[in-house]
Write a protein that holds these residues in place. Structure first.
Motif, PDB file in Angstrom:
ATOM      1  N   THR A 165       0.828  -1.209   0.000  1.00 32.52           N
ATOM      2  CA  THR A 165       0.000   0.000   0.000  1.00 32.52           C
ATOM      3  C   THR A 165       0.861   1.257   0.000  1.00 32.52           C
ATOM      4  N   ALA A 166       1.926   1.248   0.792  1.00 31.55           N
ATOM      5  CA  ALA A 166       2.831   2.396   0.830  1.00 31.55           C
ATOM      6  C   ALA A 166       3.454   2.646  -0.542  1.00 31.55           C
ATOM      7  N   SER A 216       1.258  12.408  -9.477  1.00 31.91           N
ATOM      8  CA  SER A 216       0.725  13.733  -9.141  1.00 31.91           C
ATOM      9  C   SER A 216       1.782  14.816  -9.302  1.00 31.91           C
ATOM     10  N   PHE A 231       2.184   1.733  -3.469  1.00 31.28           N
ATOM     11  CA  PHE A 231       1.151   2.207  -4.384  1.00 31.28           C
ATOM     12  C   PHE A 231       0.879   3.697  -4.175  1.00 31.28           C
ATOM     13  N   LEU A 232       0.845   4.129  -2.930  1.00 31.45           N
ATOM     14  CA  LEU A 232       0.653   5.556  -2.644  1.00 31.45           C
ATOM     15  C   LEU A 232       1.841   6.377  -3.134  1.00 31.45           C
ATOM     16  N   LEU A 284       1.180   6.943  -6.727  1.00 33.94           N
ATOM     17  CA  LEU A 284       0.210   8.024  -6.908  1.00 33.94           C
ATOM     18  C   LEU A 284       0.870   9.388  -6.697  1.00 33.94           C
ATOM     19  N   GLY A 285       1.748   9.462  -5.712  1.00 37.41           N
ATOM     20  CA  GLY A 285       2.471  10.705  -5.472  1.00 37.41           C
ATOM     21  C   GLY A 285       3.372  11.077  -6.630  1.00 37.41           C
ATOM     22  N   VAL A 328       0.417   9.606   3.556  1.00 38.63           N
ATOM     23  CA  VAL A 328      -0.292   8.388   3.947  1.00 38.63           C
ATOM     24  C   VAL A 328       0.591   7.162   3.690  1.00 38.63           C
ATOM     25  N   GLY A 329       1.388   7.218   2.631  1.00 44.09           N
ATOM     26  CA  GLY A 329       2.330   6.132   2.356  1.00 44.09           C
ATOM     27  C   GLY A 329       3.319   5.943   3.496  1.00 44.09           C
ATOM     28  N   TYR A 362       3.636  16.776   7.568  1.00 45.53           N
ATOM     29  CA  TYR A 362       4.379  15.823   6.737  1.00 45.53           C
ATOM     30  C   TYR A 362       5.743  15.537   7.354  1.00 45.53           C
ATOM     31  N   ALA A 371      -0.544  11.820  -0.697  1.00 42.82           N
ATOM     32  CA  ALA A 371      -0.281  10.417  -1.025  1.00 42.82           C
ATOM     33  C   ALA A 371       0.994   9.927  -0.347  1.00 42.82           C
ATOM     34  N   PHE A 372       2.051  10.723  -0.407  1.00 42.20           N
ATOM     35  CA  PHE A 372       3.306  10.334   0.231  1.00 42.20           C
ATOM     36  C   PHE A 372       3.153  10.276   1.753  1.00 42.20           C
TER      37      PHE A 372
END
Length: 216
Positions: free
Chosen positions: A59-60, A70, A62-63, A66-67, A88-89, A143, A85-86
């Protein structure tokens, strides 16, 4: 094994291609294509190679993908999406690290003193960035706290033994801090294409090292 070797070859070609594209502003298509390939290839390698798949790690990653996608866009909204995204990753990486230390059950109280260097580093970076953060102050502080905690939880895995399973993810977490620190400086203080290779090199190295520590 043949598939793993093929993935590694494609990954290395894409990685070198991305670093090359980072040096040449007119190669945006190559940069976008190679950057979009890297983390999915890491995910694929992990899924077919790991003895036990940790879905926090998947999951990390995949996020992270996404980052990456983006941040290819220049609009501020996509930068915010990438940041989220990063962030939450990193939380999922933190969960993976906590899981392997029984959520701090095996970590002695005195070890939390290791947080002090992380706090000092965070304060130093914040002092450099703060004059230019404006409305991004709170998101950047949040962050920064998350990524520093992620690295600290990685360091706590030393109580499982001073092994590659501890050492590789811990070093990877430090590369993540280096990459994101330079990325923040590049975005808020001194925008320059000269930083892009360093940011991408340390970021991908961080992902690879963390995954390598969870293969066995």
């Amino acid at each position: 094994m043949t598939l793993q070797i093929l993935i590694v070859i494609i990954f290395m070609v894409a990685f070198i291609g991305n670093l090359y594209a980072d040096r040449h502003s007119n190669l945006k298509l190559l940069k976008g294509l190679t950057k979009s390939l890297l983390v999915p290839l890491i995910i694929l390698f992990y899924l077919i190679s790991a003895e036990h798949i940790n879905y926090f790690i998947v999951t990390a990653l995949f996020l992270g993908f996404l980052g990456d996608v983006s941040l290819l866009c220049t609009k501020k909204i996509f930068f915010a999406i990438g940041l989220l995204a990063f962030l939450v990753g990193h939380l999922f990486y933190t969960l993976a690290f906590l899981q392997s230390t029984q959520y701090f059950e095996i970590v002695p109280i005195w070890f939390f003193a290791i947080l002090i260097p992380y706090i000092l580093y965070g304060l130093a970076i914040l002092r450099i960035l703060r004059p230019n953060l404006k409305e991004m102050l709170v998101p950047v502080v949040v962050y920064m706290c998350v990524i520093l905690i992620m690295s600290f939880t990685s360091s706590s895995r030393i109580w499982n033994g001073f092994t590659p399973q501890f050492l590789l993810p811990f070093i990877g977490s430090l590369f993540f801090i280096a990459s994101d620190s330079v990325l923040a400086y590049n975005n808020f203080n001194a925008p320059s294409a000269n930083y892009e290779q360093f940011i991408m090199f340390t970021y991908i190295l961080a992902q690879v090292l963390i995954v390598a520590g969870f293969l066995y």
